[in-house]
Motif scaffolding. Structure first.
Motif, PDB file in Angstrom:
ATOM      1  N   GLY A  90       0.879  -1.443   0.615  1.00 52.54           N
ATOM      2  CA  GLY A  90      -0.397  -0.239  -0.307  1.00 52.54           C
ATOM      3  C   GLY A  90       1.026   1.554  -0.041  1.00 52.54           C
ATOM      4  O   GLY A  90       0.332   1.996   0.155  1.00 52.54           O
ATOM      5  N   LEU A  91       1.996   1.162  -0.647  1.00 52.62           N
ATOM      6  CA  LEU A  91       3.296   2.414  -0.337  1.00 52.62           C
ATOM      7  C   LEU A  91       2.396   3.414  -1.549  1.00 52.62           C
ATOM      8  O   LEU A  91       3.287   2.590  -3.379  1.00 52.62           O
ATOM      9  CB  LEU A  91       4.696   2.015  -0.372  1.00 52.62           C
ATOM     10  N   ASP A  92       2.315   4.367  -1.582  1.00 53.03           N
ATOM     11  CA  ASP A  92       1.941   5.359  -2.980  1.00 53.03           C
ATOM     12  C   ASP A  92       3.504   5.730  -3.952  1.00 53.03           C
ATOM     13  O   ASP A  92       4.234   5.671  -3.306  1.00 53.03           O
ATOM     14  CB  ASP A  92       1.582   6.151  -2.253  1.00 53.03           C
ATOM     15  N   TRP A  93       3.048   5.466  -5.095  1.00 48.86           N
ATOM     16  CA  TRP A  93       4.029   6.150  -6.031  1.00 48.86           C
ATOM     17  C   TRP A  93       3.550   6.176  -7.150  1.00 48.86           C
ATOM     18  O   TRP A  93       2.136   5.212  -7.873  1.00 48.86           O
ATOM     19  CB  TRP A  93       5.068   4.588  -6.173  1.00 48.86           C
ATOM     20  N   ASP A  94       3.951   7.005  -8.009  1.00 48.32           N
ATOM     21  CA  ASP A  94       3.612   7.125  -9.278  1.00 48.32           C
ATOM     22  C   ASP A  94       4.980   7.601 -10.261  1.00 48.32           C
ATOM     23  O   ASP A  94       5.698   7.742  -9.680  1.00 48.32           O
ATOM     24  CB  ASP A  94       2.604   8.831  -8.736  1.00 48.32           C
TER      25      ASP A  94
END
Length: 267
Positions: free
Chosen positions: A216-220
């Motif tokens: 669930g680690l945000d990354w873009d």
């Protein structure tokens, strides 16, 4: 000024920048269901992250560094005793710190994350040096009882093992909670809590994408560009720092290990 890549495990162990991979190593370890179960049942490292990191580094340095050789047997025995009660079953996952497959996986995460950081700072190295560093990492597992033959024979064999193992990883509820507690660092000193957003960012960037997503680690795309810029800056500046600064974290741990002895808490 020497900015060459470390050619041995000893040289690499002295480099403080390797600690940038600590969060990713922990995340990969707990993505292994038996490890997550054992940590959830027996470890206190989310309540004492600095203590856990210090004890892990004490073990690595005692096994690897000649400067800590006098503490090697003491530390290995201490870790073995701490691991003796770590076995059982949780949520259908059987776990044991003495299981050689588990020891191989934990050792693998330490090697892989160190190599990821090393490559980002120093780039490609001579194949002979790369193989020497790789083979030397086996001692982190064998010192705890992992049979020597469990360590893949070379980097090519390791890559096959790594791809197979990471494809089989499963991030459980326990693993997500462990990492959430680690990054929250509620029991840590204020300075460490302040550093946790950066540690979380570095961890997310180093992790394989499917593990990052499961945690669930945000990354873009913007995060990828920021990470690339960060490592570019570190690659230009870190190798040119004075050796005393680069080696300061390791020297601090080794000095404490040599004159005070290893920690006594489990986890």
């Amino acid at each position: 000024m020497d900015v060459k890549s470390p050619r041995t495990d000893v040289q690499l162990a002295w480099e403080g920048i390797v600690l940038a991979g600590a969060g990713a190593a922990i995340a990969l370890q707990v993505a292994h269901r038996p490890v997550a179960a054992g940590v959830a049942q027996h470890s206190n490292f989310t309540a004492d992250p600095l203590g856990r990191l210090r004890r892990t580094l004490q073990y690595i340095y005692a096994v690897v560094l000649p400067e800590a050789q006098l503490a090697r047997t003491t530390v290995a025995n201490w870790v073995s005793r701490a691991h003796e009660p770590v076995e059982g079953t949780l949520d259908g996952a059987q776990y044991s710190a003495a299981d050689p497959d588990t020891q191989r996986w934990v050792t693998s995460t330490l090697y892989w994350t160190a190599e990821q950081v090393r490559w980002r700072i120093w780039g490609e190295q001579h194949p002979d040096d790369a193989e020497q560093i790789y083979r030397s990492y086996a001692v982190l597992g064998t010192a705890l009882g992992m049979p020597k033959e469990y360590w893949p024979r070379d980097r090519a064999a390791f890559q096959q093992y790594w791809e197979w193992q990471t494809s089989d990883l499963e991030v459980t509820k326990n693993a997500r909670q462990i990492m959430a507690d680690l990054f929250a660092a509620e029991s840590a000193p204020a300075w460490l809590r302040t550093a946790m957003p950066l540690a979380k960012f570095l961890t997310a960037g180093l992790l394989p994408a499917h593990i990052r997503i499961q945690l669930g680690l945000d990354w873009d795309g913007a995060d990828s560009m920021r990470e690339d810029r960060l490592w570019r800056v570190l690659r230009r500046t870190y190798p040119r720092l004075p050796t005393g600064i680069r080696h300061a974290p390791t020297r601090f741990v080794v000095t404490g290990l040599t004159y005070k002895g290893p920690g006594t808490r489990s986890g």
